[in-house]
Design a protein around this motif. Structure first.
Motif, PDB file in Angstrom:
ATOM      1  N   ALA A 151       0.836  -1.212   0.000  1.00 20.97           N
ATOM      2  CA  ALA A 151       0.000   0.000   0.000  1.00 20.97           C
ATOM      3  C   ALA A 151       0.866   1.255   0.000  1.00 20.97           C
ATOM      4  O   ALA A 151       0.569   2.221  -0.721  1.00 20.97           O
ATOM      5  N   ALA A 152       1.932   1.254   0.784  1.00 20.04           N
ATOM      6  CA  ALA A 152       2.830   2.410   0.827  1.00 20.04           C
ATOM      7  C   ALA A 152       3.504   2.619  -0.527  1.00 20.04           C
ATOM      8  O   ALA A 152       3.631   3.764  -0.991  1.00 20.04           O
ATOM      9  N   TRP A 153       3.929   1.538  -1.169  1.00 21.60           N
ATOM     10  CA  TRP A 153       4.555   1.653  -2.481  1.00 21.60           C
ATOM     11  C   TRP A 153       3.585   2.240  -3.490  1.00 21.60           C
ATOM     12  O   TRP A 153       3.946   3.096  -4.291  1.00 21.60           O
ATOM     13  N   ARG A 154       2.341   1.765  -3.464  1.00 22.85           N
ATOM     14  CA  ARG A 154       1.324   2.288  -4.393  1.00 22.85           C
ATOM     15  C   ARG A 154       1.185   3.796  -4.210  1.00 22.85           C
ATOM     16  O   ARG A 154       1.140   4.546  -5.187  1.00 22.85           O
ATOM     17  N   ALA A 155       1.102   4.225  -2.948  1.00 20.04           N
ATOM     18  CA  ALA A 155       0.948   5.652  -2.662  1.00 20.04           C
ATOM     19  C   ALA A 155       2.164   6.440  -3.153  1.00 20.04           C
ATOM     20  O   ALA A 155       2.022   7.491  -3.789  1.00 20.04           O
ATOM     21  N   GLU A 156       3.368   5.930  -2.873  1.00 19.71           N
ATOM     22  CA  GLU A 156       4.599   6.595  -3.317  1.00 19.71           C
ATOM     23  C   GLU A 156       4.648   6.727  -4.837  1.00 19.71           C
ATOM     24  O   GLU A 156       5.182   7.704  -5.365  1.00 19.71           O
ATOM     25  N   LEU A 157       4.115   5.723  -5.526  1.00 16.44           N
ATOM     26  CA  LEU A 157       4.181   5.682  -6.986  1.00 16.44           C
ATOM     27  C   LEU A 157       3.017   6.400  -7.656  1.00 16.44           C
ATOM     28  O   LEU A 157       2.919   6.414  -8.879  1.00 16.44           O
ATOM     29  N   GLY A 158       2.119   6.973  -6.852  1.00 12.23           N
ATOM     30  CA  GLY A 158       0.987   7.707  -7.409  1.00 12.23           C
ATOM     31  C   GLY A 158      -0.111   6.815  -7.963  1.00 12.23           C
ATOM     32  O   GLY A 158      -0.961   7.279  -8.714  1.00 12.23           O
ATOM     33  N   ALA A 159      -0.096   5.552  -7.600  1.00  7.42           N
ATOM     34  CA  ALA A 159      -1.140   4.629  -8.056  1.00  7.42           C
ATOM     35  C   ALA A 159      -2.356   4.768  -7.141  1.00  7.42           C
ATOM     36  O   ALA A 159      -2.209   5.067  -5.956  1.00  7.42           O
ATOM     37  N   PRO A 160      -3.537   4.551  -7.674  1.00  7.56           N
ATOM     38  CA  PRO A 160      -4.714   4.616  -6.809  1.00  7.56           C
ATOM     39  C   PRO A 160      -4.681   3.472  -5.798  1.00  7.56           C
ATOM     40  O   PRO A 160      -4.029   2.447  -6.039  1.00  7.56           O
ATOM     41  N   GLU A 188      12.992  -5.420  -1.523  1.00  5.15           N
ATOM     42  CA  GLU A 188      13.388  -4.365  -2.471  1.00  5.15           C
ATOM     43  C   GLU A 188      13.204  -4.821  -3.916  1.00  5.15           C
ATOM     44  O   GLU A 188      12.867  -4.012  -4.780  1.00  5.15           O
ATOM     45  N   GLN A 189      13.440  -6.102  -4.183  1.00  2.00           N
ATOM     46  CA  GLN A 189      13.215  -6.622  -5.537  1.00  2.00           C
ATOM     47  C   GLN A 189      11.733  -6.548  -5.892  1.00  2.00           C
ATOM     48  O   GLN A 189      11.377  -6.187  -7.021  1.00  2.00           O
ATOM     49  N   VAL A 190      10.872  -6.882  -4.936  1.00  2.00           N
ATOM     50  CA  VAL A 190       9.429  -6.824  -5.175  1.00  2.00           C
ATOM     51  C   VAL A 190       8.997  -5.373  -5.356  1.00  2.00           C
ATOM     52  O   VAL A 190       8.180  -5.063  -6.227  1.00  2.00           O
ATOM     53  N   ARG A 191       9.545  -4.473  -4.562  1.00  2.00           N
ATOM     54  CA  ARG A 191       9.225  -3.052  -4.712  1.00  2.00           C
ATOM     55  C   ARG A 191       9.588  -2.585  -6.124  1.00  2.00           C
ATOM     56  O   ARG A 191       8.827  -1.860  -6.768  1.00  2.00           O
ATOM     57  N   ASP A 192      10.749  -3.002  -6.621  1.00  2.00           N
ATOM     58  CA  ASP A 192      11.172  -2.630  -7.967  1.00  2.00           C
ATOM     59  C   ASP A 192      10.176  -3.135  -9.011  1.00  2.00           C
ATOM     60  O   ASP A 192       9.852  -2.412  -9.962  1.00  2.00           O
ATOM     61  N   LEU A 193       9.676  -4.338  -8.837  1.00  2.00           N
ATOM     62  CA  LEU A 193       8.678  -4.879  -9.770  1.00  2.00           C
ATOM     63  C   LEU A 193       7.411  -4.027  -9.758  1.00  2.00           C
ATOM     64  O   LEU A 193       6.847  -3.729 -10.816  1.00  2.00           O
ATOM     65  N   HIS A 194       6.968  -3.644  -8.563  1.00  2.00           N
ATOM     66  CA  HIS A 194       5.769  -2.793  -8.468  1.00  2.00           C
ATOM     67  C   HIS A 194       6.028  -1.427  -9.104  1.00  2.00           C
ATOM     68  O   HIS A 194       5.151  -0.883  -9.788  1.00  2.00           O
ATOM     69  N   GLN A 195       7.217  -0.896  -8.894  1.00  2.00           N
ATOM     70  CA  GLN A 195       7.563   0.389  -9.493  1.00  2.00           C
ATOM     71  C   GLN A 195       7.506   0.287 -11.017  1.00  2.00           C
ATOM     72  O   GLN A 195       6.943   1.158 -11.684  1.00  2.00           O
ATOM     73  N   ARG A 196       8.041  -0.780 -11.564  1.00  2.00           N
ATOM     74  CA  ARG A 196       8.015  -0.988 -13.020  1.00  2.00           C
ATOM     75  C   ARG A 196       6.587  -1.150 -13.522  1.00  2.00           C
ATOM     76  O   ARG A 196       6.215  -0.598 -14.562  1.00  2.00           O
ATOM     77  N   PHE A 197       5.768  -1.897 -12.786  1.00  2.00           N
ATOM     78  CA  PHE A 197       4.373  -2.095 -13.193  1.00  2.00           C
ATOM     79  C   PHE A 197       3.636  -0.768 -13.222  1.00  2.00           C
ATOM     80  O   PHE A 197       2.964  -0.442 -14.215  1.00  2.00           O
ATOM     81  N   HIS A 198       3.728   0.012 -12.162  1.00  2.00           N
ATOM     82  CA  HIS A 198       2.962   1.252 -12.080  1.00  2.00           C
ATOM     83  C   HIS A 198       3.507   2.332 -13.021  1.00  2.00           C
ATOM     84  O   HIS A 198       2.735   3.146 -13.500  1.00  2.00           O
ATOM     85  N   ALA A 199       4.799   2.299 -13.308  1.00  2.00           N
ATOM     86  CA  ALA A 199       5.355   3.227 -14.286  1.00  2.00           C
ATOM     87  C   ALA A 199       4.793   2.916 -15.673  1.00  2.00           C
ATOM     88  O   ALA A 199       4.416   3.818 -16.433  1.00  2.00           O
ATOM     89  N   ARG A 200       4.698   1.633 -15.968  1.00  2.00           N
ATOM     90  CA  ARG A 200       4.168   1.189 -17.259  1.00  2.00           C
ATOM     91  C   ARG A 200       2.677   1.480 -17.362  1.00  2.00           C
ATOM     92  O   ARG A 200       2.177   1.858 -18.399  1.00  2.00           O
TER      93      ARG A 200
END
Length: 164
Positions: A110-119, A146-158
């Motif tokens: 949830a924190a990663w989603r918020a940081e990445l601007g995802a709903p 951290e590897q999982v966070r990177d995957l989420h970052q890539r998903f939400h960027a895409r």
């Protein structure tokens, strides 16, 4: 603390999450392991089809309920890249599965989603023990989170911040 065999299963979960990302899915992967260490099944998110219930933890719980004895289910472990959502936690509990070991927590996701601007996710993330109080749960695993966070970052960027 997880041992080397468990770390191998968790690394496989991260690989499955990577496969999910490559398929355009949110990066989640899970592995079901019997008490003797035998891998019984593995899966990754498959929600792009339009069925938002196609989470790997839910699919593995359903498979276990149909293919394992109650005793074998209770002795099994589900390894997963992310802590179960409430739907998957409930399926885990109803199936009578044993321990859960996850790489990243629902709070981290949830924190990663918020940081990445995802709903926010459509279903509130809760700790598994709030849904299934008797289950043994271990996680997060900082070395892999951290590897999982990177995957989420890539998903939400895409996805441009959008969620599947």
């Amino acid at each position: 603390m997880v041992d080397d065999a468990e770390l191998r299963h968790l690394r496989r979960c991260v690989e499955l999450a990577t496969e999910a990302l490559a398929a355009g899915e949110e990066p989640f992967g899970s592995v079901l392991v019997a008490a003797d260490g035998t891998v019984l099944g593995e899966d990754h998110n498959r929600v792009v089809s339009g069925d938002e219930t196609r989470h790997p933890e839910f699919e593995l719980a359903r498979w276990a309920a149909m293919n394992m004895t109650p005793e074998a289910r209770a002795a099994a472990t589900v390894y997963t890249s992310g802590e179960h959502c409430p739907m998957c936690a409930a399926a885990h509990g109803w199936a009578g599965l044993g321990r859960i070991v996850y790489v990243s927590s629902a709070a981290q996701t949830a924190a990663w989603r918020a940081e990445l601007g995802a709903p926010p996710a459509p279903v509130r993330g809760l700790p598994v023990q709030e849904i299934v109080p008797g289950v043994v749960v271990e996680g997060p695993i900082p070395d892999l989170a951290e590897q999982v966070r990177d995957l989420h970052q890539r998903f939400h960027a895409r996805a441009g911040g959008a969620s599947s």
